[in-house]
Design an enzyme around this catalytic site. Structure first.
Site, PDB file in Angstrom:
ATOM      1  N   HIS A   1      -1.429  -0.011  -9.891  1.00  0.00           N
ATOM      2  CA  HIS A   1      -2.132  -0.928  -8.974  1.00  0.00           C
ATOM      3  C   HIS A   1      -2.645  -2.175  -9.717  1.00  0.00           C
ATOM      4  O   HIS A   1      -3.831  -2.491  -9.693  1.00  0.00           O
ATOM      5  CB  HIS A   1      -3.293  -0.205  -8.257  1.00  0.00           C
ATOM      6  CG  HIS A   1      -3.701  -0.919  -6.991  1.00  0.00           C
ATOM      7  ND1 HIS A   1      -4.159  -0.277  -5.873  1.00  0.00           N
ATOM      8  CD2 HIS A   1      -3.705  -2.249  -6.665  1.00  0.00           C
ATOM      9  CE1 HIS A   1      -4.439  -1.153  -4.926  1.00  0.00           C
ATOM     10  NE2 HIS A   1      -4.162  -2.368  -5.384  1.00  0.00           N
TER      11      HIS A   1
ATOM     12  N   ARG B   1       0.854  -1.192   0.000  1.00  0.00           N
ATOM     13  CA  ARG B   1       0.000   0.000   0.000  1.00  0.00           C
ATOM     14  C   ARG B   1       0.886   1.237   0.000  1.00  0.00           C
ATOM     15  O   ARG B   1       1.934   1.250   0.653  1.00  0.00           O
ATOM     16  CB  ARG B   1      -0.918   0.022   1.237  1.00  0.00           C
ATOM     17  CG  ARG B   1      -2.128  -0.900   1.147  1.00  0.00           C
ATOM     18  CD  ARG B   1      -3.109  -0.456   0.053  1.00  0.00           C
ATOM     19  NE  ARG B   1      -4.273  -1.306  -0.053  1.00  0.00           N
ATOM     20  CZ  ARG B   1      -4.448  -2.288  -0.950  1.00  0.00           C
ATOM     21  NH1 ARG B   1      -3.500  -2.569  -1.819  1.00  0.00           N
ATOM     22  NH2 ARG B   1      -5.575  -2.969  -0.998  1.00  0.00           N
TER      23      ARG B   1
END
Ligand code: NDP
Length: 309
Positions: free
Chosen positions: A272, A224
């Site tokens: 991502h 993250r």
């Protein structure tokens, strides 16, 4: 008839409707999957964060909320969610992450960039060390970190892993605690972040910890974005202390146009995509959890909301 609400956003409905219906039937469940059940009649909520759904108050009889994503930092703080919450753990996510991590580790280990972009056609022989001489550290030894550790071990990389609780993995130096973190960083020529984002892990890789890495270390972050202090990383990249950062996740996604990561010569941005939740495999996990709950068996992959993951 079990009522299953698909509350993961309209764009995903098209992808999920068929595989999820199929797996519910295969699990022997008489289930009606819809996006439009009256909330008070819903038995299970299949969920991913999306703009149309953030309040679970009306789902008074739902027995579980079944998350489609591995990361749950956006769901955990939701005070309206009082049911058990599960997250996604499945073979597709594991395989995807192993491929992304292994690919990027090998790219940097072998120095592939020098040959991929070589407009001068420079003949610059450079023999990389063998993998056995390239220590790799993985922060986070959960479902994904452990699978990546195993794959990198199989390629002969000396692998160190770090986790909250002490772990044992064959052939992997497993560390935990603050001292363990320092040791794990000190010889990490390639560092992989596969931690969840929690209050304890936010900004974990700050200036002090980046300073522990060997000169020229490579940072890979498919975990993250907020695990890393962006400014500290940029400073370390500018000074060459960090040789390269390959980043898949960011504090703000999509990464804003004016973010320095886009332009930095030592940063690779990927959008991502390190590992997608794939309906074909993940639908089996959702169906199995509903089957278990209906049979009075414990749910799989329940989120510890106190720990935050
Ligand atoms: P897991 O929950 O299985 O593993 C998390 C690991 O992190 C565990 O080893 C855990 O320790 C460790 N950990 C958590 N908190 C701390 C802490 N405070 N200090 C030290 N270690 C800690 O998660 P997954 O492996 O399934 O996924 C990891 C993350 O990967 C997800 O949370 C998500 O953010 C990210 N992800 C990114 C994707 C992408 O496409 N970029 C796709 C999928 C996931 P312990 O073993 O003791 O519990």
């Amino acid at each position: 008839m079990i009522k299953v609400q698909f509350a993961a956003g309209w764009p995903r409905w098209k992808q999920w409707k068929h595989p999820l219906s199929l797996e519910l039937a295969r699990a022997g469940l008489e289930a009606e999957l819809s996006r439009k059940h009256p909330p008070g009649q819903v038995d299970y909520v299949v969920y991913a964060p999306n703009p149309d759904m953030s309040d679970f108050t009306a789902y008074t009889r739902a027995r579980a909320v079944l998350g489609l994503w591995a990361g749950v930092e956006d769901i955990v703080p939701n005070a309206t969610l009082t049911q058990p919450l599960t997250r996604m753990v499945d073979s597709g996510l594991r395989e995807g992450m192993v491929e992304w991590v292994t690919g990027h580790v090998l790219r940097h280990h072998l120095g592939m960039d020098a040959y991929v972009v070589n407009p001068e056609r420079a003949w610059q022989p450079f023999a990389p060390p063998l993998a056995r001489n390239r220590p790799v550290t993985i922060l986070g030894l959960g479902e994904l970190g452990a699978a990546c550790a195993e794959a990198l071990r199989a390629l002969n990389f000396p692998v160190t892993g770090w986790s909250r609780r002490a772990r044992t993995l064959p052939g992997v130096r497993c560390l935990s605690g603050e001292v363990g973190l320092s040791e794990a960083l000190e010889d990490a020529e390639i560092l992989v972040l596969l931690l969840p984002l929690t209050a304890q892990t936010e900004n974990l890789l700050d200036a002090d910890r980046l300073a522990l890495l060997p000169q020229g270390a490579v940072v890979l972050n498919p975990g993250r974005g907020a695990l890393i202090d962006d400014d500290a990383l940029l400073a370390a990249l500018d000074e060459g202390r960090v040789g390269h950062a390959t980043l898949d996740v960011f504090r703000t996604e999509p990464l804003p146009d004016d973010h320095p990561f886009w332009r930095h010569p030592r940063v690779t941005v990927s959008p991502h995509i390190a590992s997608e939740t794939r309906p074909e495999t993940a639908a089996k996990v959702i169906a199995e959890n509903i089957r278990r709950c209906e049979a009075g068996e414990p749910l799989l992959h329940v989120v510890d909301r106190k720990a935050g993951y």
